[in-house]
Write an enzyme that holds these catalytic residues in place. Structure first.
Site, PDB file in Angstrom:
ATOM      1  N   GLU A  61     -14.737  39.299  17.218  1.00  0.00           N
ATOM      2  CA  GLU A  61     -13.634  40.461  18.377  1.00  0.00           C
ATOM      3  C   GLU A  61     -13.578  40.479  19.798  1.00  0.00           C
ATOM      4  O   GLU A  61     -12.622  40.436  20.179  1.00  0.00           O
ATOM      5  CB  GLU A  61     -14.186  41.713  17.159  1.00  0.00           C
ATOM      6  CG  GLU A  61     -13.670  42.873  18.066  1.00  0.00           C
ATOM      7  CD  GLU A  61     -11.849  43.081  17.518  1.00  0.00           C
ATOM      8  OE1 GLU A  61     -11.452  41.860  17.446  1.00  0.00           O
ATOM      9  OE2 GLU A  61     -11.754  44.109  18.575  1.00  0.00           O
ATOM     10  N   HIS A  80     -24.248  23.972  15.795  1.00  0.00           N
ATOM     11  CA  HIS A  80     -23.623  23.235  14.601  1.00  0.00           C
ATOM     12  C   HIS A  80     -22.163  22.412  15.171  1.00  0.00           C
ATOM     13  O   HIS A  80     -21.459  22.235  14.576  1.00  0.00           O
ATOM     14  CB  HIS A  80     -23.549  23.489  13.064  1.00  0.00           C
ATOM     15  CG  HIS A  80     -24.640  23.905  12.883  1.00  0.00           C
ATOM     16  ND1 HIS A  80     -25.176  22.887  12.167  1.00  0.00           N
ATOM     17  CD2 HIS A  80     -24.849  24.489  12.133  1.00  0.00           C
ATOM     18  CE1 HIS A  80     -25.983  23.547  11.376  1.00  0.00           C
ATOM     19  NE2 HIS A  80     -26.504  24.615  11.508  1.00  0.00           N
ATOM     20  N   GLU A 135      -6.994  37.279  23.738  1.00  0.00           N
ATOM     21  CA  GLU A 135      -5.176  37.822  23.796  1.00  0.00           C
ATOM     22  C   GLU A 135      -5.580  38.818  24.470  1.00  0.00           C
ATOM     23  O   GLU A 135      -3.713  38.882  25.482  1.00  0.00           O
ATOM     24  CB  GLU A 135      -6.271  39.576  22.586  1.00  0.00           C
ATOM     25  CG  GLU A 135      -4.494  40.262  22.517  1.00  0.00           C
ATOM     26  CD  GLU A 135      -4.938  40.676  21.017  1.00  0.00           C
ATOM     27  OE1 GLU A 135      -5.750  40.878  20.759  1.00  0.00           O
ATOM     28  OE2 GLU A 135      -3.824  41.626  20.875  1.00  0.00           O
ATOM     29  N   CYS A 162       9.371  44.169  16.912  1.00  0.00           N
ATOM     30  CA  CYS A 162      10.739  44.668  17.475  1.00  0.00           C
ATOM     31  C   CYS A 162      10.808  45.692  16.975  1.00  0.00           C
ATOM     32  O   CYS A 162      10.351  46.503  15.400  1.00  0.00           O
ATOM     33  CB  CYS A 162      12.076  43.574  15.817  1.00  0.00           C
ATOM     34  SG  CYS A 162      11.873  41.870  16.922  1.00  0.00           S
ATOM     35  N   LYS A 203     -10.767  39.655  21.685  1.00  0.00           N
ATOM     36  CA  LYS A 203      -9.851  40.542  22.501  1.00  0.00           C
ATOM     37  C   LYS A 203     -10.014  39.607  24.406  1.00  0.00           C
ATOM     38  O   LYS A 203      -8.888  39.712  24.777  1.00  0.00           O
ATOM     39  CB  LYS A 203     -10.606  41.855  22.887  1.00  0.00           C
ATOM     40  CG  LYS A 203     -10.304  42.517  21.481  1.00  0.00           C
ATOM     41  CD  LYS A 203      -8.738  43.394  21.560  1.00  0.00           C
ATOM     42  CE  LYS A 203      -8.807  44.105  20.350  1.00  0.00           C
ATOM     43  NZ  LYS A 203      -8.901  43.736  19.564  1.00  0.00           N
ATOM     44  N   ARG A 261       6.131  47.550  20.100  1.00  0.00           N
ATOM     45  CA  ARG A 261       6.611  46.458  18.698  1.00  0.00           C
ATOM     46  C   ARG A 261       6.581  44.431  19.328  1.00  0.00           C
ATOM     47  O   ARG A 261       7.127  43.983  18.264  1.00  0.00           O
ATOM     48  CB  ARG A 261       7.417  47.055  18.068  1.00  0.00           C
ATOM     49  CG  ARG A 261       7.021  48.427  17.532  1.00  0.00           C
ATOM     50  CD  ARG A 261       8.082  49.109  16.267  1.00  0.00           C
ATOM     51  NE  ARG A 261       7.955  48.636  15.257  1.00  0.00           N
ATOM     52  CZ  ARG A 261       7.588  48.366  14.065  1.00  0.00           C
ATOM     53  NH1 ARG A 261       6.808  49.329  14.252  1.00  0.00           N
ATOM     54  NH2 ARG A 261       7.779  47.660  12.871  1.00  0.00           N
ATOM     55  N   LYS A 269       2.714  44.269  18.552  1.00  0.00           N
ATOM     56  CA  LYS A 269       1.868  44.842  17.877  1.00  0.00           C
ATOM     57  C   LYS A 269       1.330  45.394  16.335  1.00  0.00           C
ATOM     58  O   LYS A 269       0.475  44.748  15.517  1.00  0.00           O
ATOM     59  CB  LYS A 269       2.125  46.964  18.622  1.00  0.00           C
ATOM     60  CG  LYS A 269       1.198  47.962  17.444  1.00  0.00           C
ATOM     61  CD  LYS A 269      -0.305  47.978  18.283  1.00  0.00           C
ATOM     62  CE  LYS A 269      -1.184  48.701  17.937  1.00  0.00           C
ATOM     63  NZ  LYS A 269      -2.809  48.053  18.375  1.00  0.00           N
ATOM     64  N   ASN A 296      14.813  43.516  11.854  1.00  0.00           N
ATOM     65  CA  ASN A 296      14.135  42.667  12.620  1.00  0.00           C
ATOM     66  C   ASN A 296      13.475  42.502  10.952  1.00  0.00           C
ATOM     67  O   ASN A 296      13.499  42.932  10.331  1.00  0.00           O
ATOM     68  CB  ASN A 296      12.935  44.377  13.071  1.00  0.00           C
ATOM     69  CG  ASN A 296      11.424  44.184  12.225  1.00  0.00           C
ATOM     70  OD1 ASN A 296      11.167  43.415  12.498  1.00  0.00           O
ATOM     71  ND2 ASN A 296      11.169  45.377  12.069  1.00  0.00           N
ATOM     72  N   GLY A 297      12.971  41.455  11.595  1.00  0.00           N
ATOM     73  CA  GLY A 297      12.799  40.519   9.747  1.00  0.00           C
ATOM     74  C   GLY A 297      13.078  39.646  10.528  1.00  0.00           C
ATOM     75  O   GLY A 297      13.356  38.736  10.941  1.00  0.00           O
ATOM     76  N   TRP A 304      10.794  41.291  19.362  1.00  0.00           N
ATOM     77  CA  TRP A 304      10.045  40.234  19.485  1.00  0.00           C
ATOM     78  C   TRP A 304      10.755  39.045  18.469  1.00  0.00           C
ATOM     79  O   TRP A 304      10.991  39.052  17.326  1.00  0.00           O
ATOM     80  CB  TRP A 304       8.723  40.778  18.717  1.00  0.00           C
ATOM     81  CG  TRP A 304       7.193  40.139  18.580  1.00  0.00           C
ATOM     82  CD1 TRP A 304       6.538  39.560  20.091  1.00  0.00           C
ATOM     83  CD2 TRP A 304       7.501  38.777  17.604  1.00  0.00           C
ATOM     84  NE1 TRP A 304       5.099  38.151  19.570  1.00  0.00           N
ATOM     85  CE2 TRP A 304       5.878  38.259  17.910  1.00  0.00           C
ATOM     86  CE3 TRP A 304       7.207  37.842  16.379  1.00  0.00           C
ATOM     87  CZ2 TRP A 304       5.418  36.684  17.243  1.00  0.00           C
ATOM     88  CZ3 TRP A 304       7.199  36.871  15.837  1.00  0.00           C
ATOM     89  CH2 TRP A 304       5.973  36.573  16.224  1.00  0.00           C
TER      90      TRP A 304
HETATM   91  C1  F6R Z   1      -5.518  42.614  17.836  1.00  0.00           C
HETATM   92  C2  F6R Z   1      -5.311  43.122  16.902  1.00  0.00           C
HETATM   93  C3  F6R Z   1      -4.360  42.223  15.679  1.00  0.00           C
HETATM   94  C4  F6R Z   1      -4.404  43.546  15.139  1.00  0.00           C
HETATM   95  C5  F6R Z   1      -3.850  42.902  13.649  1.00  0.00           C
HETATM   96  C6  F6R Z   1      -3.521  43.676  12.566  1.00  0.00           C
HETATM   97  O1  F6R Z   1      -6.451  43.059  19.011  1.00  0.00           O
HETATM   98  O2  F6R Z   1      -4.649  44.248  17.000  1.00  0.00           O
HETATM   99  O3  F6R Z   1      -4.856  40.946  15.113  1.00  0.00           O
HETATM  100  O4  F6R Z   1      -5.653  43.858  13.859  1.00  0.00           O
HETATM  101  O5  F6R Z   1      -2.122  42.421  13.239  1.00  0.00           O
HETATM  102  O6  F6R Z   1      -2.562  44.563  12.433  1.00  0.00           O
HETATM  103  P1  F6R Z   1      -2.550  45.752  11.425  1.00  0.00           P
HETATM  104  O7  F6R Z   1      -3.738  46.362  11.557  1.00  0.00           O
HETATM  105  O8  F6R Z   1      -1.545  46.427  12.036  1.00  0.00           O
HETATM  106  O9  F6R Z   1      -2.206  45.546  10.151  1.00  0.00           O
END
Ligand code: F6R
Length: 612
Positions: free
Chosen positions: A484, A508, A491, A2, A488, A27, A607, A101-102, A75
């Site tokens: 990772e 396993h 995601e 948010c 990705k 956000r 984000k 936000n929260g 969000w």
């Molecule tokens: C994946 C991604 C998330 C962030 C996670 C932590 O691509 O971006 O998994 O890495 O939400 O976010 P930060 O680094 O802002 O604490």
């Protein structure tokens, strides 16, 4: 998670608010809205489902004149994305508007009482209770009423409130969710983070938990919610470069940010490496008593998501080269454990945003238990950077794509620097210090070389987009990178399911799923575990599984076993993750594009995860 914006001053509030919402859209982006107080003291509110451009379209036909306003991009936490659940929310009479936000944890009980008192609710959100509580308790002063209301609220909030019953001000408050007040000339701004005001002002006041701000056109007063005492706050200057938050010719921020990585590595290392002495200089750690740092005998890295995977790479580096035991913990788990911590434990929080709720909660818990708290953070002035005793900034620049790419690589780079920094106070030799620095120095050119494979990776995405599942495998330094790559892919290209596994773990369990319709991506640079990974490739091949391999240039024999090969240049084993990551990030991006997705804003994500 948010985004909040607010404006009070001389401009049309809606113009700034729209611009700010676009910058804050990363956000959260399921719905948005704004409320503007006109000179005639009428409140106009517009809300829309979907992205900010839908709100922009809607605003074209509506009355939104006025120089005081608040806005929000959502969000969803409570209530599905809909116009009714979009913020701002108001009381029964439409005299008070709130953006939030929260999460208000005790909203149900508050709502039940309000309904009993005759209040009519229009949304399913937790936020709406705040507007009704203000309505119920209002006695002439918006700030006093809000302070009173907040005393019965449990949970997390960053709030901005306007009311036609007490006009000429925006009242804001914060607990556990970020909020900044940005100071202009005869105008002031509110935002979830300072990037929203880039191009307007660079003067920022960071609100702390338990503080309430009364913001007028020419003034900003901060008081404690608990006792109404005035709080003196420093106004900081922040470096906000508008060009950094534009796409600069790229179709997507995600691609721009991946292609920026060579420059990011230069920025993360600039002025920090002293080659002839094999030393690293980290200004942010100089405030510490260096003996305290020398005496630590254990490191706990706390992070979430992608940042935690950078932490796992750091674990291998720090143990191998600095000789310190390291554990990596997810913020969401660590906060509920009973960790054994003493003053010789250093806790490093890694976070791009510096605002991730679970990472912050874990950090505060570690601080309470007496750990030395450090941060590796990208966003200057963020909560984690302020709550840690010392730390290192990534200098990766604003990361606007929801999926973290350039910040991830810079986290690995900072961890490599940190390894040298600590290692050289312990057993690491001058020769080894110099050797790692020399190799880090070459990385920007090597990443450029890796990026040249982008056309090949794009065609691989086209070739493999018909598959529904992928297994990513790696060992040692590249085990976190396999995870990772999988993270990705699911995601950004969310029609595909992917799992990241340690090469040795594959038999396993996951091997049961392998057949000709289940491809595996092997992250196999020419390193100390290459032969072991080769055996894993044989095992996959024996089950007719397709293989895409990422390996070091010159490893031609791999073409005998892999269906497709992406080559990366040679570097030191501990730095291979920096080079193996880029093809995986590009692969996920191009896969998302194959499906026609908005790769900057994948569905259901946000984000900055500022709720638990
Ligand atoms: C994946 C991604 C998330 C962030 C996670 C932590 O691509 O971006 O998994 O890495 O939400 O976010 P930060 O680094 O802002 O604490």
């Amino acid at each position: 998670m948010c985004g909040i914006a607010g404006y009070i001053g001389k401009r049309q509030a809606s113009e700034f608010l729209l611009d700010a919402l676009k910058k804050l859209e990363y956000r959260g982006y399921d719905s948005s809205g704004m409320a503007v107080l006109s000179e005639e003291n009428t409140l106009n509110c517009v809300r829309s489902i979907g992205r900010i451009n839908a709100l922009e379209e809607k605003l074209k036909g509506m009355k939104s004149n006025g120089s005081i306003g608040i806005a929000h991009t959502r969000w969803a936490t409570h209530g599905y994305p809909s116009e009714a659940n979009a913020h701002p929310h108001s009381d029964c009479s439409g005299n008070i508007f709130v953006v939030h936000n929260g999460i208000i944890e005790n909203y149900k009980i508050l709502k039940e009482d309000l309904i009993k008192n005759g209040h009519k609710f229009q949304s399913n959100t937790d936020t709406e209770v705040i507007a009704h509580l203000i309505e119920e308790r209002f006695k002439g002063s918006l700030e006093q009423t809000l302070a009173d209301v907040l005393k019965c609220i449990e949970g997390a909030y960053a709030l901005a409130v306007i009311s036609k019953n007490d006009p000429g001000k925006i009242v804001v408050a914060k607990k556990s969710s970020p909020l900044v007040i940005c100071i202009g000339k005869n105008e002031n701004f509110i935002a979830s983070d300072s990037s929203a005001v880039a191009g307007y002002t660079d003067k920022v006041i960071y609100l702390d938990d338990g503080e309430l701000g009364i913001v007028t056109k020419d003034d900003c007063k901060i008081v404690s919610i608990a006792n109404n005492n005035k709080v003196h706050k420093e106004c900081c200057s922040v470096d906000l470069d508008v060009s950094e938050i534009r796409k600069n010719g790229y179709e997507h921020f995600l691609l721009k940010e991946i292609f920026e990585i060579p420059e990011v590595v230069k920025n993360s290392t600039r002025g920090r490496m002293i080659l002839d002495q094999g030393l690293v200089k980290l200004g942010g750690l100089e405030v510490l008593d260096q003996d305290k740092l020398r005496n630590i005998n254990r490191i706990i890295i706390i992070a979430c998501g992608t940042a935690s995977l950078a932490g796992f790479v750091g674990e291998y580096m720090l143990e191998e080269y600095a000789g310190i035991p390291v554990e990596v913990e997810l913020g969401s788990e660590f906060r509920y454990r009973k960790p054994i911590i003493d003053s010789k434990t250093a806790v490093i929080a890694i976070s791009q945003s510096g605002e991730t709720a679970d990472t912050i909660a874990s950090l505060l818990e570690a601080k309470r238990k007496g750990a030395l708290t450090l941060g590796i953070v990208n966003t200057v002035g963020s909560t984690i950077s302020r709550e840690t005793e010392a730390g290192v900034y990534n200098h990766a620049g604003p990361e606007l794509s929801v999926a973290s790419t350039k910040a991830f690589v810079s986290q690995i780079i900072v961890l490599a620097l940190f390894t040298i920094y600590l290692g050289r106070t312990r057993d690491m030799s001058l020769v080894m210090g110099k050797r790692i620095i020399e190799e880090i120095d070459k990385l920007p050119c090597l990443i450029e070389e890796t990026l040249k494979n982008h056309e090949q990776i794009k065609s691989l995405a086209a070739k493999y987009s018909k598959y529904k599942n992928f297994l990513f495998l790696g060992r040692k330094y590249n085990y976190p990178i396999a995870r990772e790559g999988a993270l990705k892919l699911k995601e950004i290209a969310y029609h595909i399911h992917a799992e990241g596994y340690a090469g040795g773990e594959m038999k396993h369990g996951p091997i049961a799923m392998i057949d000709e319709n289940f491809p595996s991506v092997f992250v196999v640079p020419n390193d100390s575990v290459y032969e072991k990974m080769w055996s894993n490739m044989e095992e996959i091949k024996a089950r007719r599984g397709k293989i895409i391999a990422i390996t070091t240039k010159g490893n031609k024999n791999i073409e005998d076993i892999a269906d497709d090969v992406i080559y990366i240049p040679k570097t030191l084993e501990m730095l291979t993750p920096v080079l193996t990551t880029t093809p995986l990030h590009l692969f996920a991006a191009y896969m998302g594009m194959e499906f026609g997705f908005d790769i900057d804003k994948p569905r259901n994500l946000a984000k900055s995860v500022t709720v638990e």
